[in-house]
Structures are given as structure tokens and as C-alpha cells.
Design an enzyme around this catalytic site. Structure first.
Site, PDB file in Angstrom:
ATOM      1  N   LEU A  35       7.669  -1.771  -0.686  1.00 53.45           N
ATOM      2  CA  LEU A  35       7.388  -2.772  -2.151  1.00 53.45           C
ATOM      3  C   LEU A  35       7.392  -4.061  -1.696  1.00 53.45           C
ATOM      4  CD1 LEU A  35       8.052  -0.044  -5.521  1.00 53.45           C
ATOM      5  CD2 LEU A  35       5.883  -0.545  -3.905  1.00 53.45           C
ATOM      6  N   SER A 127      -3.703  -5.200  16.558  1.00 56.16           N
ATOM      7  CA  SER A 127      -4.675  -6.170  16.642  1.00 56.16           C
ATOM      8  C   SER A 127      -5.327  -7.015  17.553  1.00 56.16           C
ATOM      9  CB  SER A 127      -3.233  -7.533  14.772  1.00 56.16           C
ATOM     10  OG  SER A 127      -4.763  -8.327  15.686  1.00 56.16           O
ATOM     11  N   TYR A 152       3.752 -13.455  14.048  1.00 54.65           N
ATOM     12  CA  TYR A 152       2.881 -12.972  14.023  1.00 54.65           C
ATOM     13  C   TYR A 152       2.443 -12.054  15.094  1.00 54.65           C
ATOM     14  CZ  TYR A 152      -0.187  -9.481  11.851  1.00 54.65           C
ATOM     15  OH  TYR A 152      -0.726  -8.320  12.229  1.00 54.65           O
ATOM     16  N   LYS A 156       3.157  -8.727  17.384  1.00 57.63           N
ATOM     17  CA  LYS A 156       2.207  -7.443  17.908  1.00 57.63           C
ATOM     18  C   LYS A 156       2.441  -7.166  19.188  1.00 57.63           C
ATOM     19  CE  LYS A 156       0.719  -6.043  13.781  1.00 57.63           C
ATOM     20  NZ  LYS A 156       0.843  -5.084  13.231  1.00 57.63           N
ATOM     21  N   PHE A 181      -9.597  -5.499  14.272  1.00 55.51           N
ATOM     22  CA  PHE A 181     -10.702  -6.321  14.872  1.00 55.51           C
ATOM     23  C   PHE A 181     -10.198  -6.358  12.946  1.00 55.51           C
ATOM     24  CE2 PHE A 181     -12.377  -7.642  19.508  1.00 55.51           C
ATOM     25  CZ  PHE A 181     -10.850  -6.160  19.364  1.00 55.51           C
ATOM     26  N   ASN A 182     -10.937  -7.393  11.979  1.00 53.59           N
ATOM     27  CA  ASN A 182     -11.248  -7.643  11.176  1.00 53.59           C
ATOM     28  C   ASN A 182     -11.464  -6.440   9.827  1.00 53.59           C
ATOM     29  OD1 ASN A 182     -11.300  -9.942  12.711  1.00 53.59           O
ATOM     30  ND2 ASN A 182     -11.032 -10.879  10.937  1.00 53.59           N
ATOM     31  N   ARG A 234     -16.271 -12.756  14.047  1.00 53.69           N
ATOM     32  CA  ARG A 234     -15.474 -11.754  13.968  1.00 53.69           C
ATOM     33  C   ARG A 234     -16.194 -10.448  13.920  1.00 53.69           C
ATOM     34  NH1 ARG A 234     -13.452 -15.354  15.398  1.00 53.69           N
ATOM     35  NH2 ARG A 234     -10.954 -16.468  13.506  1.00 53.69           N
TER      36      ARG A 234
HETATM   37  P1  NAD Z   1      -0.025  -5.134   4.285  1.00 50.06           P
HETATM   38  O1  NAD Z   1       0.969  -6.161   3.471  1.00 50.06           O
HETATM   39  O2  NAD Z   1      -1.078  -4.303   2.609  1.00 50.06           O
HETATM   40  O3  NAD Z   1       0.589  -3.560   3.592  1.00 50.06           O
HETATM   41  C1  NAD Z   1       2.188  -3.185   4.241  1.00 50.06           C
HETATM   42  C2  NAD Z   1       3.034  -2.618   3.899  1.00 50.06           C
HETATM   43  O4  NAD Z   1       4.124  -2.903   4.609  1.00 50.06           O
HETATM   44  C3  NAD Z   1       3.070  -3.109   2.178  1.00 50.06           C
HETATM   45  O5  NAD Z   1       3.092  -2.512   1.233  1.00 50.06           O
HETATM   46  C4  NAD Z   1       4.690  -3.668   2.124  1.00 50.06           C
HETATM   47  O6  NAD Z   1       5.243  -2.968   1.069  1.00 50.06           O
HETATM   48  C5  NAD Z   1       5.754  -2.994   3.199  1.00 50.06           C
HETATM   49  N1  NAD Z   1       6.542  -3.306   4.309  1.00 50.06           N
HETATM   50  C6  NAD Z   1       6.628  -4.745   5.027  1.00 50.06           C
HETATM   51  N2  NAD Z   1       7.623  -4.670   5.646  1.00 50.06           N
HETATM   52  C7  NAD Z   1       8.334  -3.660   5.010  1.00 50.06           C
HETATM   53  C8  NAD Z   1       9.604  -2.577   5.263  1.00 50.06           C
HETATM   54  N3  NAD Z   1      10.951  -3.606   6.716  1.00 50.06           N
HETATM   55  N4  NAD Z   1       9.860  -1.748   5.095  1.00 50.06           N
HETATM   56  C9  NAD Z   1       9.361  -1.053   4.328  1.00 50.06           C
HETATM   57  N5  NAD Z   1       7.656  -1.766   3.612  1.00 50.06           N
HETATM   58  C10 NAD Z   1       7.479  -2.435   4.448  1.00 50.06           C
HETATM   59  O7  NAD Z   1      -0.787  -5.068   5.117  1.00 50.06           O
HETATM   60  P2  NAD Z   1      -1.821  -4.173   5.574  1.00 50.06           P
HETATM   61  O8  NAD Z   1      -3.370  -5.433   5.877  1.00 50.06           O
HETATM   62  O9  NAD Z   1      -2.028  -2.778   5.036  1.00 50.06           O
HETATM   63  O10 NAD Z   1      -1.851  -4.274   7.038  1.00 50.06           O
HETATM   64  C11 NAD Z   1      -0.755  -3.151   7.669  1.00 50.06           C
HETATM   65  C12 NAD Z   1      -1.058  -3.434   9.113  1.00 50.06           C
HETATM   66  O11 NAD Z   1      -1.812  -3.812  10.077  1.00 50.06           O
HETATM   67  C13 NAD Z   1       0.181  -4.403   9.430  1.00 50.06           C
HETATM   68  O12 NAD Z   1       1.427  -3.690  10.903  1.00 50.06           O
HETATM   69  C14 NAD Z   1      -0.359  -5.609  10.351  1.00 50.06           C
HETATM   70  O13 NAD Z   1       0.010  -6.429  10.929  1.00 50.06           O
HETATM   71  C15 NAD Z   1      -1.237  -4.788  10.744  1.00 50.06           C
HETATM   72  N6  NAD Z   1      -2.762  -5.355  10.648  1.00 50.06           N
HETATM   73  C16 NAD Z   1      -3.359  -6.043   9.687  1.00 50.06           C
HETATM   74  C17 NAD Z   1      -5.143  -7.105   9.571  1.00 50.06           C
HETATM   75  C18 NAD Z   1      -5.612  -7.178   8.606  1.00 50.06           C
HETATM   76  O14 NAD Z   1      -6.365  -7.797   8.750  1.00 50.06           O
HETATM   77  N7  NAD Z   1      -5.511  -6.880   7.367  1.00 50.06           N
HETATM   78  C19 NAD Z   1      -5.420  -6.872  11.106  1.00 50.06           C
HETATM   79  C20 NAD Z   1      -5.219  -6.183  12.293  1.00 50.06           C
HETATM   80  C21 NAD Z   1      -3.457  -5.591  11.703  1.00 50.06           C
HETATM   81  N1  UFG Z   2     -12.646 -18.194   7.406  1.00 52.66           N
HETATM   82  C1  UFG Z   2     -13.137 -19.240   6.175  1.00 52.66           C
HETATM   83  N2  UFG Z   2     -12.268 -19.725   5.216  1.00 52.66           N
HETATM   84  C2  UFG Z   2     -11.614 -19.381   4.063  1.00 52.66           C
HETATM   85  C3  UFG Z   2     -10.652 -18.295   5.357  1.00 52.66           C
HETATM   86  C4  UFG Z   2     -11.594 -18.076   6.406  1.00 52.66           C
HETATM   87  O1  UFG Z   2     -14.407 -19.704   6.630  1.00 52.66           O
HETATM   88  O2  UFG Z   2     -11.293 -19.215   3.304  1.00 52.66           O
HETATM   89  C5  UFG Z   2     -12.966 -18.088   8.645  1.00 52.66           C
HETATM   90  C6  UFG Z   2     -11.821 -18.475   9.688  1.00 52.66           C
HETATM   91  O3  UFG Z   2     -11.756 -19.444   9.752  1.00 52.66           O
HETATM   92  C7  UFG Z   2     -12.687 -17.067  10.411  1.00 52.66           C
HETATM   93  C8  UFG Z   2     -12.491 -16.483   9.593  1.00 52.66           C
HETATM   94  O4  UFG Z   2     -13.596 -16.846   8.588  1.00 52.66           O
HETATM   95  O5  UFG Z   2     -13.144 -17.905  11.286  1.00 52.66           O
HETATM   96  C9  UFG Z   2     -11.647 -15.154   9.084  1.00 52.66           C
HETATM   97  O6  UFG Z   2     -11.085 -15.328   9.327  1.00 52.66           O
HETATM   98  P1  UFG Z   2      -9.433 -14.221   8.100  1.00 52.66           P
HETATM   99  O7  UFG Z   2      -8.625 -15.263   7.572  1.00 52.66           O
HETATM  100  O8  UFG Z   2     -10.694 -13.325   6.928  1.00 52.66           O
HETATM  101  O9  UFG Z   2      -9.566 -13.635   9.571  1.00 52.66           O
HETATM  102  P2  UFG Z   2      -8.801 -13.834  11.307  1.00 52.66           P
HETATM  103  O10 UFG Z   2     -10.111 -13.753  12.266  1.00 52.66           O
HETATM  104  O11 UFG Z   2      -8.031 -14.942  11.500  1.00 52.66           O
HETATM  105  O12 UFG Z   2      -7.348 -13.243  11.179  1.00 52.66           O
HETATM  106  C10 UFG Z   2      -7.574 -11.480  10.652  1.00 52.66           C
HETATM  107  C11 UFG Z   2      -6.295 -11.311  10.411  1.00 52.66           C
HETATM  108  C12 UFG Z   2      -4.625 -11.486  11.188  1.00 52.66           C
HETATM  109  C13 UFG Z   2      -4.739 -10.813  12.309  1.00 52.66           C
HETATM  110  C14 UFG Z   2      -6.824 -11.392  12.621  1.00 52.66           C
HETATM  111  C15 UFG Z   2      -6.741 -10.741  14.059  1.00 52.66           C
HETATM  112  O13 UFG Z   2      -5.464 -12.159   8.973  1.00 52.66           O
HETATM  113  O14 UFG Z   2      -3.575 -10.958  10.947  1.00 52.66           O
HETATM  114  O15 UFG Z   2      -7.604 -10.893  12.110  1.00 52.66           O
HETATM  115  O16 UFG Z   2      -6.550  -9.129  13.709  1.00 52.66           O
HETATM  116  F1  UFG Z   2      -4.155 -11.214  13.588  1.00 52.66           F
END
Ligand code: NAD
Ligand code: UFG
Length: 344
Positions: A35, A127, A152, A156, A181-182, A234
Site C-alpha cells: 500500500l 516498459s 527507474y 526495468k 507503452f503508455n 506516444r
Molecule cells: P502503481 O504504483 O499504481 O502500482 C504499483 C503497486 O505496487 C502499488 O499498489 C504499490 O503500493 C505496490 N508496491 C510498490 N512497491 C512494493 C513493495 N515493495 N511491496 C509490495 N507492494 C509494493 O503502478 P502501476 O501504474 O499500476 O504500474 C504497475 C507496474 O507497471 C510497475 O512495475 C510499473 O513500473 C509498470 N509500468 C507502468 C507504466 C505506467 O505508465 N503506469 C508504464 C510502464 C510500466
Molecule cells: N506531457 C505534457 N504535459 C504534462 C505531462 C506530460 O505535455 O503535464 C507530455 C510529455 O512531455 C510526453 C507525453 O505528454 O510527451 C506523455 O507523457 P507521460 O508523462 O504521460 O508519459 P511518458 O511517455 O513520459 O512516460 C510513461 C510513464 C513512464 C514509462 C514510459 C514508457 O510515465 O513510467 O511511459 O513506458 F517509463
């Protein structure tokens, strides 16, 4: 017998949507989450939507013995989906050790538990950040891995290397790494969605909060990219589509006779969309006028990245289905739902 799936990070954004899809497939789900970036109310949302409540263990995966206790308690776990990680790119630059400790140690403890308790299968959340600024588009799984531009992103890459090395020494295991991706949007019921803490870093939560009046103005980072409208591109994928891909990956691993496999799949739509196109689509679908301005590029951003989805489409038999307007509308409905809930 229903297969039992352990979902780490199952109360988080992508994890909670995936838990629903697993429950709806009739699978038994055990969640581990500490959490640190989610809350217990998510379990109510999951139960409301699916009619089932998953098992929940509040455990920190950095703690090896507590992690092992979960495997003792639920014997017969057949597969793990490992979402739990820290994920904020900017924060990882400020606190690299916290990111290496959390993201690497959690995976290592799970791999140790898999060996000790005979769990053969794992799906890992990776990612598209591993591709950096790609040399050609769309990006295939064969594209070269670039030097990570944040701790970060590096976690990965290192996690994928750890998985590959582990598989080579454990012929009984199968691993699928899914490169997202996103991910954007929320469940169509609006009962679960993304809950960013503080000021959102990501585009879509910033848009919905600006439209709701919580933020004054959206900054569009960069207007001079080499793209048709100058803003960055994206591949935005609906979180429910993404969640469904995990069920397909789990089925693939459960059915696999020949183990010792490490497979990587891109999860995207295959379509690149610019920031300005997202803003227009949001305005069209919600009828909300968005207050935004163009500002300088954000450091560390790539110009454009979108997926070649052929391998996931053909090999996994999975395809993203939801359109961008439907997805943005789901994000907007979720924003309204949580704000309303906070006031009642
Ligand atoms: P999130 O933060 O909403 O979910 C991650 C969950 O893991 C959270 O509920 C957090 O409490 C839990 N957590 C973190 N560390 C922990 C630990 N040590 N023990 C137990 N629980 C732990 O993130 P999300 O957006 O759902 O992302 C999930 C996965 O997908 C992550 O590995 C993230 O890196 C990857 N990912 C996310 C995105 C994105 O844009 N959301 C993009 C690419 C990859
Ligand atoms: N952007 C804006 N204004 C904002 C936020 C974002 O213009 O306030 C733009 C960014 O510059 C980018 C696009 O919107 O061009 C998407 O940005 P995000 O921050 O939503 O996403 P990213 O592509 O930067 O990154 C996301 C996740 C990362 C992950 C990556 C690839 O946040 O954790 O995708 O998976 F690593």
C-alpha cells in the site's frame, strides 16, 4: 481446479484492472501489496465490479521472510504477475537507491520464492522506456535496448536481465516480460482507476485534473519536435486492454509444456498520437474546454515512440481494442467519480 495467481501490486493502477479480468476468467487471486502507492478501498471497487473479493496480504516484497510466508499460506500458486514497483521517473533521479532497492530486491525475493515453493510461471511489468529514443518506428521487440535515461528505466532493464539469467539456470520456469507503452484510462464502470498522489507527472491525469479545476493549466512540453504538429508522440493504451493481455500471457504460460522460456512482448496500439491530438480528442469526447499552453520540452522526454504490435497480435492472439476517445472518456468519468466520492 481454478488456477491461483499471485498478483504483486494488485491494488495499484494496472494491477487492480488486471485482478478484475483474472477474477472474471474464474481464476483465484492472491494480492500482495504494501500500500505504498495504493489503498485498501480498491478492494471494494474490485468486489463491486466482479462480485468477488480477492485474497489480500499487506506485505512488503523487500521483506523476504514475510514474502515467503505468503507462499507458505497459499500453497498451489501457479503463476505470479509482478506489478509491484516504484514507477516515478523524476523521483527515481532524486532517490536512485530507493528505486534500485525496491524494484530489484522485490523481484529477487519473488524469484527465490518461485524456486523454493515450486512456482513455475511469472509475468513481469516492463516498459517501452527500455527502447529510449528508438532508431526506427514502429518499435519491434528486436529494437536495441538503449542506455536508460533514469534509474527507474534502468531497474526495468536490469530486472529483464535478472529474469533472463534466472531462466537459463531454471529449465522448469517460464517468464513473459510485457513492455507497456503508455497505459491510460480507467475501468468503464468508473469504480477503479489511476490515483496519482500529489501533482500528476503523466499527461492524462493532468488533463482530467485541469478539466476538473484542480490544476489551473496544462503545460504541453515541447512544440518544436519533428512531428506533424510539433508535440511529442506516444502510443496510449487503454488499461483494460492492457489488463486483458495479462490474462492471455498467464494462459500461455499455464498451457506451456516446454519451459525455460523468456519471451518479450510490446503492449501498445501501434498508433502514435501527439499531445495536441490527445487534448483535442479529450475536448471532443467530454465537451470540456481545456486550459493549456505550450512550453519548453521536458528533460528526458523522447520525441516519439509507438509499438509494432505484430508479435503480440500474432503470437499472443491479443489486440488493443478500445479507441482513444472512449479511453479518455473513461479517465474523465473516473476523475469525476473520485472527486464526488471525496466530498460525500
Ligand atoms: P502503481 O504504483 O499504481 O502500482 C504499483 C503497486 O505496487 C502499488 O499498489 C504499490 O503500493 C505496490 N508496491 C510498490 N512497491 C512494493 C513493495 N515493495 N511491496 C509490495 N507492494 C509494493 O503502478 P502501476 O501504474 O499500476 O504500474 C504497475 C507496474 O507497471 C510497475 O512495475 C510499473 O513500473 C509498470 N509500468 C507502468 C507504466 C505506467 O505508465 N503506469 C508504464 C510502464 C510500466
Ligand atoms: N506531457 C505534457 N504535459 C504534462 C505531462 C506530460 O505535455 O503535464 C507530455 C510529455 O512531455 C510526453 C507525453 O505528454 O510527451 C506523455 O507523457 P507521460 O508523462 O504521460 O508519459 P511518458 O511517455 O513520459 O512516460 C510513461 C510513464 C513512464 C514509462 C514510459 C514508457 O510515465 O513510467 O511511459 O513506458 F517509463
Amino acid at each position: 481446479m481454478k488456477p491461483t495467481i499471485l498478483v504483486t501490486g494488485g491494488t495499484g493502477y494496472i494491477g487492480s484492472h488486471t485482478v478484475i479480468e483474472l477474477l472474471e476468467e474464474g481464476m483465484e487471486v492472491v494480492i500482495i501489496d504494501n500500500l505504498s502507492n495504493s489503498n485498501l478501498e480498491v478492494l471494494d471497487g474490485i468486489e463491486d465490479i466482479s462480485g468477488k473479493r480477492p485474497h489480500f496480504e499487506k506485505v512488503d516484497l523487500r521483506d523476504r521472510s514475510s514474502t515467503f510466508e505468503v507462499f507458505e499460506k497459499y500453497s498451489g500458486i501457479e503463476a505470479i504477475i509482478h506489478f509491484a514497483a516504484f514507477k516515478a521517473v523524476g523521483e527515481s533521479v532524486e532517490k536512485p537507491l530507493a528505486y534500485y532497492e525496491n524494484n530489484l530486491l522485490s523481484l529477487i525475493h519473488l524469484l527465490e520464492a518461485m524456486k523454493k515453493y515450486g512456482v513455475p510461471n511469472l509475468v513481469f511489468s516492463s516498459s517501452c522506456t527500455v527502447y529510449g529514443e528508438p532508431d526506427s518506428l514502429p518499435v519491434t521487440e528486436e529494437a536495441s535496448i538503449k542506455k536508460a535515461n533514469s534509474p527507474y528505466g534502468n531497474t526495468k532493464q536490469i530486472c529483464e536481465e535478472i529474469l533472463q539469467d534466472t531462466i537459463e539456470s531454471s529449465p522448469e520456469n517460464g517468464v513473459i516480460s510485457l513492455r507497456y507503452f503508455n497505459p491510460i484510462g480507467a475501468h468503464p464502470s468508473a469504480k477503479i482507476g489511476e490515483l496519482p498522489i500529489g501533482v500528476p507527472n503523466n499527461l492524462v491525469p493532468f488533463i482530467t485534473q485541469t478539466a476538473f479545476g484542480i490544476r489551473e493549466q496544462l503545460n504541453v512540453f515541447g512544440q518544436d519536435y519533428n512531428t506533424p504538429d510539433g508535440s511529442a508522440i506516444r502510443d496510449y493504451i487503454n488499461v483494460v486492454d492492457l489488463a486483458r493481455a495479462h490474462v492471455v500471457a498467464i494462459r500461455r504460460l499455464l498451457e506451456q509444456k516446454q519451459k525455460s522460456s523468456f519471451e518479450v512482448f510490446n503492449l501498445g496500439t501501434g498508433k502514435g498520437i501527439s499531445v495536441l491530438e490527445i487534448i483535442r480528442a479529450f475536448e471532443n469526447t467530454t465537451g470540456q474546454k481545456l486550459n493549456y499552453r505550450m512550453v519548453d520540452r521536458r528533460e528526458g522526454d523522447v520525441e516519439q515512440v509507438y509499438a509494432d504490435t505484430a508479435f503480440a497480435n500474432n503470437e499472443l492472439g491479443w489486440k488493443a481494442e478500445k479507441g482513444i476517445e472512449e479511453t479518455l472518456l473513461s479517465a474523465w468519468n473516473w476523475e469525476k467519480y473520485i472527486r464526488l466520492k471525496a466530498t460525500t
